[in-house]
Motif scaffolding. Structure first.
Motif, PDB file in Angstrom:
ATOM      1  N   ASN A  19       0.704  -1.190  -0.216  1.00 50.00           N
ATOM      2  CA  ASN A  19       0.118  -0.180  -0.170  1.00 50.00           C
ATOM      3  C   ASN A  19       0.813   1.145   0.139  1.00 50.00           C
ATOM      4  O   ASN A  19       1.546   1.473   0.924  1.00 50.00           O
ATOM      5  N   ASP A  21       0.281   4.366   0.739  1.00 55.39           N
ATOM      6  CA  ASP A  21      -0.004   5.299   1.566  1.00 55.39           C
ATOM      7  C   ASP A  21       0.824   5.010   2.705  1.00 55.39           C
ATOM      8  O   ASP A  21       1.188   5.549   3.578  1.00 55.39           O
ATOM      9  N   ASP A  22       1.438   3.729   2.862  1.00 57.62           N
ATOM     10  CA  ASP A  22       2.381   3.432   4.011  1.00 57.62           C
ATOM     11  C   ASP A  22       3.756   4.062   4.077  1.00 57.62           C
ATOM     12  O   ASP A  22       4.673   3.249   4.185  1.00 57.62           O
ATOM     13  N   THR A 195      -0.794  -5.719   3.275  1.00 57.36           N
ATOM     14  CA  THR A 195      -1.277  -4.101   2.786  1.00 57.36           C
ATOM     15  C   THR A 195      -1.782  -4.167   1.334  1.00 57.36           C
ATOM     16  O   THR A 195      -2.163  -3.236   0.854  1.00 57.36           O
ATOM     17  N   LYS A 196      -1.878  -5.144   0.648  1.00 54.77           N
ATOM     18  CA  LYS A 196      -2.449  -5.311  -0.798  1.00 54.77           C
ATOM     19  C   LYS A 196      -3.842  -5.714  -0.956  1.00 54.77           C
ATOM     20  O   LYS A 196      -4.463  -6.116   0.221  1.00 54.77           O
ATOM     21  N   THR A 197      -4.313  -5.426  -1.900  1.00 51.97           N
ATOM     22  CA  THR A 197      -5.868  -5.789  -2.149  1.00 51.97           C
ATOM     23  C   THR A 197      -6.326  -7.332  -1.497  1.00 51.97           C
ATOM     24  O   THR A 197      -7.229  -7.263  -1.108  1.00 51.97           O
ATOM     25  N   GLU A 199      -5.291  -9.508   0.533  1.00 51.50           N
ATOM     26  CA  GLU A 199      -4.239  -9.790   1.711  1.00 51.50           C
ATOM     27  C   GLU A 199      -4.938 -10.934   2.432  1.00 51.50           C
ATOM     28  O   GLU A 199      -5.982 -11.248   2.583  1.00 51.50           O
TER      29      GLU A 199
END
Ligand code: SAM
Length: 282
Positions: A19, A21-22, A195-197, A199
């Motif tokens: 992700n 945003d992390d 953290t991915k779609t 997960e």
């Protein structure tokens, strides 16, 4: 956010493991302001930097050129340049290049500053719900079966929680070996595509994990970490089982005593049987 970038400083900057945003604000500022970013794969990192609107000059620092370019980078740092090191994902140096450069930086008394952030091992550990007071990071188990079996054998009695990075190409074979060596009941956490779609976070026994992974080909794809419970609890359980066994063996035949202790504790029947014979023969 204003950050003062120090001249002649090496910044070790963590980037997202999925992700985008992390990434911390501090990491973004450091990457914007340093003179140069050393990246494992410049093309890969360019995607992240473009997403963040960062135009800092990139140069390659990977497994194959690290030894050769480290002296040059050290020279630039000594001349006052600021440099950030990033890897393809997560925390640099954690199963990624960089330690030679950092080692040389220490040797030349260069200031080194961590900019912490995502790390798959720590993210997986944090969701595993297994003991975290002591843990060991074991990297990738070897690719070859024989070497991998030896590698796991050496960890059989490790009491700390263990963290493994797993190649998706070897997840099924690796689970077969883990089951054989650590036993069906050892608990584990499978953390995939963190953290991915898509997960996956699955906490269960090794036996359940094998069924879960084998039943769904999607679970055999992507990036994955296995966190494995340490041997401590199993060892304690066996010690308790042995106490019951000794008491029952005073009045009962081996087979009956073993069966009762298996029912009471869930301990491994074969191991108990061996122990019972040793007690009887002693
Ligand atoms: N430096 C990285 C870190 O801080 O985690 C690790 C780099 S290592 C070369 C790559 C391995 O980390 C993958 O094969 C996988 O085992 C693990 N990994 C990285 N990102 C992951 C993610 N999003 N989900 C699960 N495992 C991940």
């Amino acid at each position: 956010m204003s950050i003062e970038i120090l001249p002649g400083t090496l910044y070790l900057v963590a980037t997202p493991i999925g992700n985008l945003d992390d990434i911390s604000q501090r990491a973004v500022e450091v990457l914007k302001q340093v003179d140069c970013i050393a990246a494992e794969d410049t093309r890969h990192s360019q995607t992240l930097l473009s997403h963040l609107g960062i135009q800092t000059r990139l140069l390659a620092c990977h497994e194959y050129n690290e030894e050769r370019i480290s002296p040059k980078l050290i020279k630039q740092l000594e001349q006052g340049a600021s440099l950030a090191l990033i890897s393809d994902a997560g925390t640099p140096l954690v199963n990624d290049p960089g330690y030679r450069l950092v080692d040389q930086a220490h040797a030349h008394a260069i200031k080194i500053v961590p900019v912490p952030g995502a790390c798959a091992a720590i993210a997986a550990l944090s969701v595993a719900g297994l003991a975290t007071d002591r843990f060991s990071f074991e990297g990738f188990p070897p690719a070859k079966k024989g070497t991998r079996v030896h590698f796991f054998e050496a960890l059989k009695t490790e009491q700390r929680t263990m963290i493994f990075y797993i190649s998706c190409h070897r997840i099924s074979d690796t689970l077969v070996d883990m089951l054989t060596i650590f036993g069906q009941q050892r608990r584990a956490c499978f953390a995939r595509e963190i953290t991915k779609t898509f997960e996956t976070i699955k906490r269960c026994t090794l036996a359940e994990l094998q069924l879960f992974v084998d039943a769904d080909e999607y679970q055999q794809k992507g990036e994955m970490v296995i966190v494995l419970e340490g041997a401590g609890k199993a060892v304690d359980d066996m010690a308790q089982a042995e106490i019951y066994l000794r008491i029952l063996l005073e009045d009962l035949p081996v087979k009956q005593a073993v069966n009762l202790v298996v029912k009471m504790t869930g301990a491994n029947k074969n191991n108990l049987y061996k122990t019972a014979l040793e007690i009887k023969n002693a």
